[in-house]
Design a protein around this motif. Structure first.
Motif, PDB file in Angstrom:
ATOM      1  N   VAL A 199       0.857  -1.185   0.000  1.00  0.00           N
ATOM      2  CA  VAL A 199       0.000   0.000   0.000  1.00  0.00           C
ATOM      3  C   VAL A 199       0.889   1.230   0.000  1.00  0.00           C
ATOM      4  O   VAL A 199       1.933   1.254   0.671  1.00  0.00           O
ATOM      5  CB  VAL A 199      -0.931   0.012   1.240  1.00  0.00           C
ATOM      6  CG1 VAL A 199      -1.625   1.357   1.385  1.00  0.00           C
ATOM      7  CG2 VAL A 199      -1.972  -1.089   1.129  1.00  0.00           C
ATOM      8  N   GLU A 200       0.495   2.239  -0.752  1.00  0.00           N
ATOM      9  CA  GLU A 200       1.235   3.502  -0.781  1.00  0.00           C
ATOM     10  C   GLU A 200       0.403   4.587  -0.112  1.00  0.00           C
ATOM     11  O   GLU A 200      -0.834   4.594  -0.224  1.00  0.00           O
ATOM     12  CB  GLU A 200       1.532   3.899  -2.234  1.00  0.00           C
ATOM     13  CG  GLU A 200       2.346   2.863  -3.000  1.00  0.00           C
ATOM     14  CD  GLU A 200       2.360   3.135  -4.499  1.00  0.00           C
ATOM     15  OE1 GLU A 200       1.741   4.142  -4.920  1.00  0.00           O
ATOM     16  OE2 GLU A 200       2.954   2.340  -5.242  1.00  0.00           O
ATOM     17  N   ILE A 201       1.074   5.500   0.564  1.00  0.00           N
ATOM     18  CA  ILE A 201       0.424   6.663   1.162  1.00  0.00           C
ATOM     19  C   ILE A 201       0.960   7.890   0.448  1.00  0.00           C
ATOM     20  O   ILE A 201       2.149   8.196   0.524  1.00  0.00           O
ATOM     21  CB  ILE A 201       0.705   6.784   2.676  1.00  0.00           C
ATOM     22  CG1 ILE A 201       0.364   5.462   3.392  1.00  0.00           C
ATOM     23  CG2 ILE A 201      -0.097   7.937   3.271  1.00  0.00           C
ATOM     24  CD1 ILE A 201      -1.085   5.084   3.341  1.00  0.00           C
ATOM     25  N   GLY A 202       0.097   8.596  -0.269  1.00  0.00           N
ATOM     26  CA  GLY A 202       0.527   9.751  -1.058  1.00  0.00           C
ATOM     27  C   GLY A 202       0.786  10.975  -0.201  1.00  0.00           C
ATOM     28  O   GLY A 202       0.584  10.990   1.024  1.00  0.00           O
ATOM     29  N   GLU A 203       1.255  12.035  -0.852  1.00  0.00           N
ATOM     30  CA  GLU A 203       1.578  13.270  -0.138  1.00  0.00           C
ATOM     31  C   GLU A 203       0.361  13.875   0.546  1.00  0.00           C
ATOM     32  O   GLU A 203       0.478  14.547   1.566  1.00  0.00           O
ATOM     33  CB  GLU A 203       2.193  14.287  -1.111  1.00  0.00           C
ATOM     34  CG  GLU A 203       3.557  13.869  -1.648  1.00  0.00           C
ATOM     35  CD  GLU A 203       4.138  14.919  -2.566  1.00  0.00           C
ATOM     36  OE1 GLU A 203       3.505  15.980  -2.740  1.00  0.00           O
ATOM     37  OE2 GLU A 203       5.236  14.687  -3.109  1.00  0.00           O
ATOM     38  N   ASP A 204      -0.832  13.644  -0.006  1.00  0.00           N
ATOM     39  CA  ASP A 204      -2.064  14.163   0.581  1.00  0.00           C
ATOM     40  C   ASP A 204      -2.807  13.076   1.355  1.00  0.00           C
ATOM     41  O   ASP A 204      -4.039  13.130   1.498  1.00  0.00           O
ATOM     42  CB  ASP A 204      -2.969  14.732  -0.510  1.00  0.00           C
ATOM     43  CG  ASP A 204      -2.348  15.941  -1.193  1.00  0.00           C
ATOM     44  OD1 ASP A 204      -1.670  16.711  -0.494  1.00  0.00           O
ATOM     45  OD2 ASP A 204      -2.516  16.080  -2.415  1.00  0.00           O
ATOM     46  N   ASN A 205      -2.060  12.094   1.832  1.00  0.00           N
ATOM     47  CA  ASN A 205      -2.600  11.001   2.652  1.00  0.00           C
ATOM     48  C   ASN A 205      -3.507  10.044   1.883  1.00  0.00           C
ATOM     49  O   ASN A 205      -4.187   9.221   2.492  1.00  0.00           O
ATOM     50  CB  ASN A 205      -3.366  11.546   3.874  1.00  0.00           C
ATOM     51  CG  ASN A 205      -2.460  12.260   4.849  1.00  0.00           C
ATOM     52  OD1 ASN A 205      -1.475  11.695   5.315  1.00  0.00           O
ATOM     53  ND2 ASN A 205      -2.775  13.518   5.123  1.00  0.00           N
TER      54      ASN A 205
END
Length: 696
Positions: free
Chosen positions: A494-500
């Protein structure tokens, strides 16, 4: 005298690679026979062999003294024949071999050529006669005693036997010796596919991290660096193992010993962790170590025996940092200059190790992926013109994973039927390739129950969602979301982007969804999750709902089938729904307690004039209500939902452009997040906003 000529010749000699094997034998017949045969076989495999050709070589300017060569060679092979002890040079060489074995861990592989090892140990038979002759020639007793001692030591070693009654031919003996030497020297590179793309640049990056000096494409020296341990991380099928093997093949010759431990998880599962430790110890001890029965004994041996040796260790597929410690103990137990490279799906495998670095391997870009695919499918770097579009589409469907590209490309090699190519593309669009599926399955199996549930929820419903929102639902289900999300992120699942926002590789998303399709291909109502815009409505229309379905999505995508209506009776049997996306669906009737388990209601297309009092949705366990992009206003009747939803933690009203004032908030609300993003006409906040004491 022309000193430049001496300098040139000296420089030329210094540039010659060192010998690896010293071959010692006696007599012209041996030189023309078995010794020559063995020398040729060793040399043909790339092993640098020195043979003492006595009168043939000693007149040459570049002749190196045998004693010097023995010191530089890692392996010595004395062919002990009846004539061997008659040569003072051979006996002197043998003494030097034994000294190297005792003091420098050098290896001796003796060949007993038509002699009995007991005669060698006891200096009987032809060996006794040879020593009588040496004594008659004036050799001192002390020298003779040292030669006898060397022969005794050689006779005690495990060697190869050639004699009249032997069932093994000389050719087979020679082959066994070559195999043994290759294993001892680590001459066999780890096997990797030849059609590699983009690997060289990654290898260079890793060499820089490990402070390896490279000249003309070859690693020549390894210097001091903080990062003595390197982890290669990435999603399943991205090529971590291939990259690690390429680095290993470049480096191993710079170390005293090396070990490659592949597919660690499978080996631990079938044979236990001690089997992996024994393989490591055997490799680093060059096959001379005993087998240990317990992990503690193995770790003690590692700690005691490798602290002074410069070793290279490649650990493929390490699960976590606890397993790393169980395998090799403390990494500073390995000697100065040692390097450890490991592959792992999780990025925290090197947690709390100061001297560690990481290299995250990303999927291939489209142009790189196309080149790799074409090398396997066509044997060229670009597709045939008539297959150009199909090739690009197939590559896009693999999402840049080398393992899938290689397998699919190879399966289509020499296949000229466009129909077969189109069928391949259709299959890939429906489900990941079986090789990627297997790698993903292994990763999924390693997750605990909570991590698995969250992974599948994201794959089916929450890609692109702010990770802080589903947190409340998972927390209410006791899935420990803070811990589980960190674990999934560390495992590259799973990835968490800069804006969550939650993200996931397309391959993993497809894998997660395929898990449920495979549960019941023909009976979707028996699956744990339903999201397909055709299957989910069909379950309602046929009244096939069961308690096995928890998350349920009626999302139609482009909205072309919007405003479909469903009656409350069609939700019978779905009493365990935890998540419900109604998209632009209209619902009717008295729901009673049918949705009493619901924790998340996503209803962006909720009809404006719906009668919520008649619906009686019963949302007492709701924690997330998402009405984004709904045409709601201050007087909308649906605000009555807030009175029922006493456990509501998140109210999402993103894009409700007709909203000019917030609704009235009941005094008992436990709301923690109120999202009013893009509510461009909002002009007033209801005074009851002050009731939201838990708002964060």
């Amino acid at each position: 005298m022309d000193f430049s000529d001496v300098t040139d010749r000296s420089s030329s000699m210094s540039r010659q690679p060192p010998h690896e094997v010293f071959l010692s034998f006696r007599g012209p017949e041996m030189r023309r026979g078995f010794a020559d045969f063995l020398y040729t076989m060793l040399s043909d495999t790339g092993i640098r062999v020195f043979r003492d050709e006595e009168e043939l070589e000693r007149g040459k300017e570049n002749y190196q003294q045998p004693i010097q060569v023995i010191e530089e060679c890692k392996i010595s092979i004395p062919i002990i024949s009846e004539e061997y002890a008659s040569s003072r040079n051979c006996l002197t060489e043998l003494g030097q071999m034994v000294k190297g074995m005792d003091n420098r861990n050098r290896i001796i592989i003796p060949i007993f050529y038509y002699v009995d090892p007991s005669d060698v140990r006891d200096c009987n038979g032809p060996f006794a006669s040879s020593f009588v002759e040496h004594k008659e020639r004036g050799v001192s007793d002390s020298v003779i005693d040292s030669w006898k001692s060397a022969l005794r030591r050689i006779g005690e070693l495990e060697g190869h036997h050639l004699h009249e009654k032997s069932e093994v031919s000389p050719g087979e003996i020679a082959k066994r010796i070559v195999d043994q030497v290759q294993q001892k020297l680590k001459k066999q590179d780890l096997i990797v596919t030849k059609q590699l793309v983009r690997v060289d640049s990654h290898v260079q990056g890793i060499m820089a991290k490990l402070n390896v000096a490279v000249r003309n494409g070859l690693a020549v020296q390894i210097g001091d660096t903080r990062e003595k341990v390197l982890g290669i991380n990435g999603i399943p099928g991205v090529g971590k193992t291939v990259l690690a093997k390429c680095v290993y093949n470049q480096l191993y010759h710079l170390f005293d010993a090396c070990s490659f431990l592949g597919e660690i998880q499978a080996k631990i599962k079938h044979h236990g962790i001690v089997s992996v430790q024994n393989k490591l110890i055997s490799d680093l001890d060059e096959g001379n170590a005993k087998q240990f029965d317990s992990s503690e004994e193995a770790l003690l041996h590692i700690r005691k025996n490798f602290c002074t040796r410069k070793v290279l260790v490649l650990l493929d597929d390490v699960y976590d940092h606890e397993q790393l410690s169980e395998l090799v103990g403390e990494l500073d137990w390995l000697g100065p200059g040692s390097r450890v490279i490991l592959t792992s799906q999780t990025q925290d495998v090197l947690r709390n190790i100061d001297s560690a670095g990481s290299f995250v391997l990303e999927p291939m870009k489209q142009d790189e992926a196309l080149k790799l695919f074409c090398r396997h499918a066509f044997g060229t770097d670009s597709p045939l013109e008539e297959f150009e579009k199909l090739s690009s589409d197939i590559v896009a469907a693999t999402a840049g994973l080398p393992s899938a590209l290689e397998a699919i490309g190879s399966s289509l090699f020499l296949v000229k039927s466009k129909k077969a190519w189109r069928e391949t593309l259709t299959a890939l669009e429906a489900a990941p390739h079986k090789r990627v599926q297997a790698a993903s399955e292994k990763s999924h199996t390693n997750l605990d129950k909570n991590e698995r549930q969250i992974f599948l929820d994201i794959a089916c419903f929450f890609i692109g969602e702010d990770n802080r929102i589903p947190y409340y639902m998972w927390d209410d289900c006791n899935c420990f979301p803070s811990k589980s999300i960190l674990a999934l992120n560390a495992a590259s699942l799973v990835e968490i982007g800069e804006d969550n926002e939650l993200g996931m590789h397309e391959i993993l998303k497809n894998f997660g969804r395929e898990l449920f399709r495979n549960q019941n291909r023909d009976k979707p109502f028996k699956r744990g999750r339903l999201w397909d815009h055709e299957e989910a409505p069909r379950v309602l229309k046929r009244r096939k709902g069961t308690g096995e379905v928890e998350p349920f999505g009626l999302e139609f995508g482009d909205g072309s089938k919007g405003h479909t209506s469903f009656d409350c009776d069609q939700f019978d049997g779905l009493e365990n729904l935890s998540f419900l996306n109604l998209d632009r669906i209209d619902i009717q009737g008295n729901f009673g307690d049918r949705l009493s388990s619901l924790m998340w209601l996503d209803w962006p297309g909720c009809p404006k004039n719906i009668d919520f009092q008649t619906l009686n949705l019963g949302l007492q366990n709701l924690v997330v209500l998402d009405l984004s992009w709904r045409r709601v206003n201050k007087g909308w009747s649906g605000w009555k939902l807030l009175e029922k939803a006493r456990k509501l933690k998140v109210l999402k009203l993103t894009g409700c452009v007709q909203l000019t004032a917030t609704p009235e908030f009941p005094a008992s609300m436990e709301l923690e997040r109120l999202i009013l993003e893009d509510c461009s006409n909002l002009s007033s906040i209801h005074p009851s906003f002050g009731n939201l004491e838990k708002l964060i």
